[in-house]
Design a protein around this motif. Sequence first.
Motif, mmCIF file in Angstrom:
data_model
loop_
_atom_site.group_PDB
_atom_site.id
_atom_site.type_symbol
_atom_site.label_atom_id
_atom_site.label_comp_id
_atom_site.label_asym_id
_atom_site.label_seq_id
_atom_site.Cartn_x
_atom_site.Cartn_y
_atom_site.Cartn_z
ATOM 1 N N LEU A 17 0.828 -1.215 0.000
ATOM 2 C CA LEU A 17 0.000 0.000 0.000
ATOM 3 C C LEU A 17 0.856 1.256 0.000
ATOM 4 O O LEU A 17 0.545 2.236 -0.675
ATOM 5 C CB LEU A 17 -0.931 -0.014 1.220
ATOM 6 C CG LEU A 17 -2.027 -1.088 1.170
ATOM 7 C CD1 LEU A 17 -2.821 -1.122 2.459
ATOM 8 C CD2 LEU A 17 -2.959 -0.868 -0.021
ATOM 9 N N LEU B 62 2.497 1.737 -3.504
ATOM 10 C CA LEU B 62 1.573 1.810 -4.652
ATOM 11 C C LEU B 62 1.593 3.183 -5.357
ATOM 12 O O LEU B 62 1.744 3.249 -6.578
ATOM 13 C CB LEU B 62 0.160 1.448 -4.184
ATOM 14 C CG LEU B 62 -0.802 1.028 -5.279
ATOM 15 C CD1 LEU B 62 -0.320 -0.230 -5.979
ATOM 16 C CD2 LEU B 62 -2.202 0.794 -4.694
ATOM 17 N N PRO B 63 1.449 4.307 -4.584
ATOM 18 C CA PRO B 63 1.452 5.616 -5.276
ATOM 19 C C PRO B 63 2.753 5.893 -6.024
ATOM 20 O O PRO B 63 2.763 6.656 -6.980
ATOM 21 C CB PRO B 63 1.271 6.629 -4.132
ATOM 22 C CG PRO B 63 0.774 5.837 -2.982
ATOM 23 C CD PRO B 63 1.272 4.437 -3.142
ATOM 24 N N VAL C 109 -3.111 5.805 -9.298
ATOM 25 C CA VAL C 109 -3.572 6.115 -7.931
ATOM 26 C C VAL C 109 -4.197 7.501 -7.894
ATOM 27 O O VAL C 109 -5.273 7.708 -7.301
ATOM 28 C CB VAL C 109 -2.385 6.004 -6.932
ATOM 29 C CG1 VAL C 109 -2.788 6.519 -5.562
ATOM 30 C CG2 VAL C 109 -1.926 4.559 -6.850
ATOM 31 N N ALA D 176 -8.019 8.342 -6.921
ATOM 32 C CA ALA D 176 -8.256 9.218 -5.765
ATOM 33 C C ALA D 176 -9.111 10.419 -6.148
ATOM 34 O O ALA D 176 -10.086 10.759 -5.459
ATOM 35 C CB ALA D 176 -6.919 9.677 -5.195
#
Length: 467
Positions: free
Chosen positions: A46, A49-50, A57, A61
């Motif tokens: 997690l 991930l970005p 992402v 978002a």
Amino acid sequence: MAKVGTPQTSPTLPTPAQGVRWTTPIVETPGIVVLASWIWRLTRFLVTLPFRFPVLVATVAVSFAAWWWLDWPGLAGFWATAAVASLVWWRTWPDSYRRCVPLRVLAWWRHVFVYRRHWQPVLVISGLAESYQERRYLPRIRRVTCDTWADRVRVSLVAGTSPTDFETRVAELAHGFQAPSCRVVVDGPRRITLEFPRHDTLADPIDALDIPDAVDLAALPVGIREDGSPWLLRLHGTHVLVAGVTGAGKGSVIWSAVRAMLPAIDTGTAQVWAIDPKRMELSYGRALFAQYADTGEAAVAVLESAVEQMQHRAARYAGKRRSHTPTAEDPFVLVVLDEVAFLTAYHPDRDIRKRSENAIATLTSQGRSVGFAVLAALQDPRKEVMNLRNLFPDKVALRLDEASQVDMILGEGARDRGANAHLIDPTLPGVGYVRMETSPAPLRVRAAYVSDDNITAMTDVYGVEEA
Ligand SMILES: Nc1ncnc2c1ncn2[C@@H]1O[C@H](COP(=O)(O)OP(=O)(O)OP(=O)(O)O)[C@@H](O)[C@H]1O
Ligand SMILES: [Mg+2]
């Protein structure tokens, strides 16, 4: 005390003769450790991930935020703005758009639906991974990228395997992922990249290349490589043997090399001495050659004269210099031999065969550092026909008759590493494999086709008529 050489057995351990088998004790990992490891992996996934998929992402978002605060109209507005922005980007910078967006989408698609999906079965069946259960010992795909002609799959190897294991399974990998071929590039310790072309980039003939303004005799452009980059042939400082069945396109390699040398021939810093027993290949461009021979006797005379000049030059250089720089006084001499076996094996006169073999052996073993090179073409690479082939450091394998001939030309292991010269389609003359100094993996190449019209134009501009 036990005597030296007498095997000693422990009185407490049972011997194999007693039928008891020793097994390694199995230690189970505690559940809490397994749970902690899974939590750690999830957190790491997690958090990273970005950084790994920033655009994805951010898009998710912002879509979620637009929907949360502005409801459905807000979400629709965001997507409409994104679509207009993409359109503007595509119209304004089409190249960068194509490079970034479609190729990234394609890479993601191929990663998920081709490589990840078939990875384990293909690797297990091709013998590169142990079994379906042992996922721990499965090499890991790190990343898939695409460009206009190939997919590149970056792989982390498991400890105990080497890039050579993959290099010897390229045929299985190519079939497994439905690619025309596969090449292994070593990136570093335990890191390799598998290169899978998506289509055959060498399927269309290549027109004769432009004559270069400046000639680099160590890197003459003679065709293209499978990745679209130029195929550069070294002639100065080496000797090259081009092997292939009749109609494989040996003439196109020879003519492309001569074409790339033209400005040097023009200034007198390079000369081509041509031997053309078939009288079909080179006679057409006779005016470009400093020497030309088409009979056995004349060919031996040309070869022996080359040996004499080479030795004369070597005597002048002795003790003064160790390398050759082409000049008008000391030009680079390329001896081109079409169908070399005519002289070394098929000529009826034993004396001609012996003398030519001696001359070729002397030129190839001593000519390199004094500016003499041999470029020879050969149909049949077997030893009975051409036992001098090991004196040629660089070799090109065009279409061959038999699988066993590939390693004869390109060296041990070349066929295992994917040089399937015996499988080249007869409708693709000029296609072949070469080995570069920088990598043991053979490269697929295609020579440019120099047509009769091209040769006529070359002789018109650069040819010298005989007096
Ligand atoms: N690089 C190439 N691209 C496209 N077509 C080619 C190429 N090279 C050769 N050809 C075609 O294939 C034919 C045979 O080629 P080439 O004469 O060069 O073969 P070769 O290997 O020299 O055969 P041989 O041993 O009989 O002399 C040519 O006439 C030409 O039509
Ligand atoms: Mg030929």
